[in-house]
Design an enzyme around this catalytic site. Structure first.
Site, PDB file in Angstrom:
ATOM      1  N   LYS A 122       1.012  -1.339  -0.097  1.00 10.80           N
ATOM      2  CA  LYS A 122      -0.062  -0.066   0.170  1.00 10.80           C
ATOM      3  C   LYS A 122       0.943   1.384   0.108  1.00 10.80           C
ATOM      4  O   LYS A 122       0.401   2.090  -0.621  1.00 10.80           O
ATOM      5  CB  LYS A 122      -0.761   0.123   1.225  1.00 10.80           C
ATOM      6  CG  LYS A 122      -1.994  -0.954   1.086  1.00 10.80           C
ATOM      7  CD  LYS A 122      -3.048  -0.951   2.158  1.00 10.80           C
ATOM      8  CE  LYS A 122      -4.310  -2.032   2.213  1.00 10.80           C
ATOM      9  NZ  LYS A 122      -5.227  -2.044   3.032  1.00 10.80           N
ATOM     10  N   LYS A 207      -4.567 -10.085  -6.072  1.00  9.17           N
ATOM     11  CA  LYS A 207      -5.919 -10.268  -5.190  1.00  9.17           C
ATOM     12  C   LYS A 207      -6.968  -9.390  -5.564  1.00  9.17           C
ATOM     13  O   LYS A 207      -6.826  -8.363  -6.029  1.00  9.17           O
ATOM     14  CB  LYS A 207      -5.524 -10.113  -3.780  1.00  9.17           C
ATOM     15  CG  LYS A 207      -6.689 -10.490  -2.642  1.00  9.17           C
ATOM     16  CD  LYS A 207      -6.409  -9.712  -1.409  1.00  9.17           C
ATOM     17  CE  LYS A 207      -6.591  -8.279  -1.416  1.00  9.17           C
ATOM     18  NZ  LYS A 207      -6.358  -7.775   0.053  1.00  9.17           N
ATOM     19  N   LYS A 210     -11.520  -4.997  -2.433  1.00 10.17           N
ATOM     20  CA  LYS A 210     -12.542  -4.098  -2.665  1.00 10.17           C
ATOM     21  C   LYS A 210     -12.129  -2.834  -2.689  1.00 10.17           C
ATOM     22  O   LYS A 210     -13.009  -1.897  -3.455  1.00 10.17           O
ATOM     23  CB  LYS A 210     -13.510  -4.415  -1.341  1.00 10.17           C
ATOM     24  CG  LYS A 210     -12.923  -3.717  -0.083  1.00 10.17           C
ATOM     25  CD  LYS A 210     -13.791  -3.933   1.076  1.00 10.17           C
ATOM     26  CE  LYS A 210     -13.865  -4.989   2.195  1.00 10.17           C
ATOM     27  NZ  LYS A 210     -12.363  -4.664   2.683  1.00 10.17           N
TER      28      LYS A 210
HETATM   29  P1  TYM Z   1     -10.523  -7.285   4.564  1.00 10.70           P
HETATM   30  O1  TYM Z   1     -11.675  -6.440   4.988  1.00 10.70           O
HETATM   31  O2  TYM Z   1      -9.659  -6.866   3.601  1.00 10.70           O
HETATM   32  O3  TYM Z   1     -11.162  -8.581   4.302  1.00 10.70           O
HETATM   33  C1  TYM Z   1     -11.930  -9.124   5.014  1.00 10.70           C
HETATM   34  C2  TYM Z   1     -12.025 -10.718   4.869  1.00 10.70           C
HETATM   35  O4  TYM Z   1     -11.858 -11.244   3.831  1.00 10.70           O
HETATM   36  C3  TYM Z   1     -10.933 -12.024   2.936  1.00 10.70           C
HETATM   37  N1  TYM Z   1     -10.442 -11.565   1.475  1.00 10.70           N
HETATM   38  C4  TYM Z   1     -10.289 -12.492   0.912  1.00 10.70           C
HETATM   39  N2  TYM Z   1     -10.326 -13.684   1.011  1.00 10.70           N
HETATM   40  C5  TYM Z   1     -10.131 -14.587  -0.531  1.00 10.70           C
HETATM   41  N3  TYM Z   1      -9.704 -13.838  -1.584  1.00 10.70           N
HETATM   42  C6  TYM Z   1      -9.750 -12.456  -1.567  1.00 10.70           C
HETATM   43  N4  TYM Z   1      -9.868 -11.888  -2.790  1.00 10.70           N
HETATM   44  C7  TYM Z   1     -10.004 -11.699  -0.204  1.00 10.70           C
HETATM   45  N5  TYM Z   1     -10.272 -10.421  -0.043  1.00 10.70           N
HETATM   46  C8  TYM Z   1     -10.527 -10.579   1.437  1.00 10.70           C
HETATM   47  C9  TYM Z   1      -9.533 -11.346   4.029  1.00 10.70           C
HETATM   48  O5  TYM Z   1      -8.561 -12.340   4.356  1.00 10.70           O
HETATM   49  C10 TYM Z   1     -10.529 -11.010   5.439  1.00 10.70           C
HETATM   50  O6  TYM Z   1     -10.312 -12.393   6.185  1.00 10.70           O
HETATM   51  N6  TYM Z   1      -7.364  -6.483   8.331  1.00 10.70           N
HETATM   52  C11 TYM Z   1      -8.708  -7.335   7.987  1.00 10.70           C
HETATM   53  C12 TYM Z   1      -9.839  -6.737   8.785  1.00 10.70           C
HETATM   54  C13 TYM Z   1      -9.196  -6.958  10.308  1.00 10.70           C
HETATM   55  C14 TYM Z   1      -9.553  -8.332  10.850  1.00 10.70           C
HETATM   56  C15 TYM Z   1      -9.223  -7.875  12.428  1.00 10.70           C
HETATM   57  C16 TYM Z   1      -9.805  -9.546  10.550  1.00 10.70           C
HETATM   58  C17 TYM Z   1      -9.287  -5.946  11.353  1.00 10.70           C
HETATM   59  N7  TYM Z   1      -9.203  -6.606  12.265  1.00 10.70           N
HETATM   60  C18 TYM Z   1      -9.113  -8.917  13.139  1.00 10.70           C
HETATM   61  C19 TYM Z   1      -9.824 -10.641  11.609  1.00 10.70           C
HETATM   62  C20 TYM Z   1      -9.504 -10.310  12.879  1.00 10.70           C
HETATM   63  C21 TYM Z   1      -8.942  -6.693   6.616  1.00 10.70           C
HETATM   64  O7  TYM Z   1      -8.532  -5.768   6.035  1.00 10.70           O
HETATM   65  O8  TYM Z   1      -9.710  -7.547   5.999  1.00 10.70           O
END
Ligand code: TYM
Length: 340
Positions: A122, A207, A210
């Site tokens: 990023k 990947k 979003k």
């Molecule tokens: P985030 O919002 O980017 O994504 C949410 C969840 O979706 C999964 N994910 C994917 N899995 C497979 N293929 C993809 N292309 C894909 N894009 C996203 C992510 O791995 C995630 O599980 N940092 C985290 C949010 C967070 C969090 C936490 C998660 C903050 N605190 C504590 C678990 C525990 C994030 O940005 O996820």
């Protein structure tokens, strides 16, 4: 480990979250949310959170974050999280996350934060645009560790891209416990068997994310069926015409097979053998995705018409979460030498 290592109920505790920086995608759904709905909420004492504080780590429009937070929460319920069996809430409504995050910053080192792949990626992207990077983007994993450790979660079901952050959380929990006494459960990441990393349909080596600008390769949960079909039919496939499953050499094709397997419950390698053309495969993938998302879209439309219900669920969720996090975060404050 002290008595707080295991939740009072003696059940496994699970925590996971989703960040409202954009509309939720098929990657979020197949990589994370679906597993929360189908398995995690039923087998454990589970909390699922829309982590809105994390959305402030990048440039954002406040009104949009607010809208996306509500939409993400509504989508989690529409996907099938049941507020009677799990806790669904919004991060900023529970102060313990920010309280504990500071202690995590005092436990982590600068070097280990800078090594995080997402931070490096990023930062590179932002600097290429001539923009600056917020300090909170660097300290983001401390907040994420706080999210998990505040609840004594044993398991953190995430997609592959978050595994490194959960590893860091483990390191911080172990370090804290060694320095200040047993306070935190040491959690582990759990990844889905297929679709742990759904790739962008136009750029199958990246990947599906979003917050990306180019949206042609991203399927959003709320895309109309026609839009989903168009995006899948235009997916980039690799040279060659034989349908084989090879993630390294044929990433575009492998991604489609992964998505199909995840939607239909099949095995990507075995599915490859069932097709002799890309066209036929894409058609089936498109229909499988449309059918997977249909109930989510329908329930989302119904729930979006009932904002008072969603508010009530989130209010109850935050209250329950506060009660769970508070004693452990207070204990961490005391363990670290504060007069809490
Ligand atoms: P985030 O919002 O980017 O994504 C949410 C969840 O979706 C999964 N994910 C994917 N899995 C497979 N293929 C993809 N292309 C894909 N894009 C996203 C992510 O791995 C995630 O599980 N940092 C985290 C949010 C967070 C969090 C936490 C998660 C903050 N605190 C504590 C678990 C525990 C994030 O940005 O996820």
């Amino acid at each position: 480990m002290d008595e707080m290592a295991v939740p009072a109920s003696g059940r496994t505790r699970i925590f996971s979250g989703v960040k409202p920086t954009g509309h939720l995608t098929l990657g979020n759904y197949l990589g994370a949310v679906r597993g929360w709905v189908e398995e995690d909420q039923h087998r454990a004492d589970a909390l699922f959170c829309v982590v809105d504080l994390h959305a402030l780590t990048v440039e954002h429009d406040p009104a949009r974050v607010r809208r996306l937070t509500r939409q993400a929460a509504t989508l989690l319920l529409a996907s099938g999280l049941d507020p009677e069996v799990c806790t669904v809430f919004v991060q900023s409504r529970v102060d313990e996350h920010a309280r504990l995050s500071y202690l995590m910053e005092c436990t982590a080192s600068d070097g280990e934060m800078r090594r995080m792949i997402q931070y490096k990626e990023k930062t590179a992207r932002e600097q290429a645009r001539g923009g600056s990077v917020r300090l909170s983007l660097l300290t983001y994993p401390a907040l994420m560790a706080a999210d998990i450790l505040a609840y004594g979660a044993h398991e953190v079901p995430v997609g592959e891209d978050q595994a490194q952050h959960v590893e860091l959380t483990r390191d911080l929990a172990i370090r804290f416990n060694q320095r200040y006494g047993a306070t935190f459960v040491v959690p582990k990441a759990t990844l889905p068997k297929v679709a742990a990393r759904v790739m962008d349909l136009q750029e199958p080596t990246s990947k599906m994310g979003k917050s990306h600008d180019r949206t042609a390769g991203i399927v959003y949960l709320l895309d109309e069926p026609e839009v989903v079909r168009k995006k899948v039919m235009r997916a980039v496939t690799d040279g060659g015409s034989e349908v084989v499953y090879d993630r390294a050499e044929r990433p575009g094709l492998a991604n489609l097979l992964d998505v199909l397997a995840a939607c239909t419950g099949g095995d990507p390698e075995r599915l490859a053998g069932a097709y002799d053309s890309y066209g036929a495969l894409k058609k089936d993938v498109a229909e499988a995705v449309v059918e997977t998302l249909r109930p989510v879209r329908e329930r989302h439309a119904a729930l979006a018409a009932e904002p008072a219900y969603v508010d009530e669920v989130l209010g109850r969720g935050a209250e329950r979460a506060r009660g769970m996090a508070r004693p452990r975060v207070d204990a961490a404050y005391r363990a670290m030498g504060l007069l809490a």
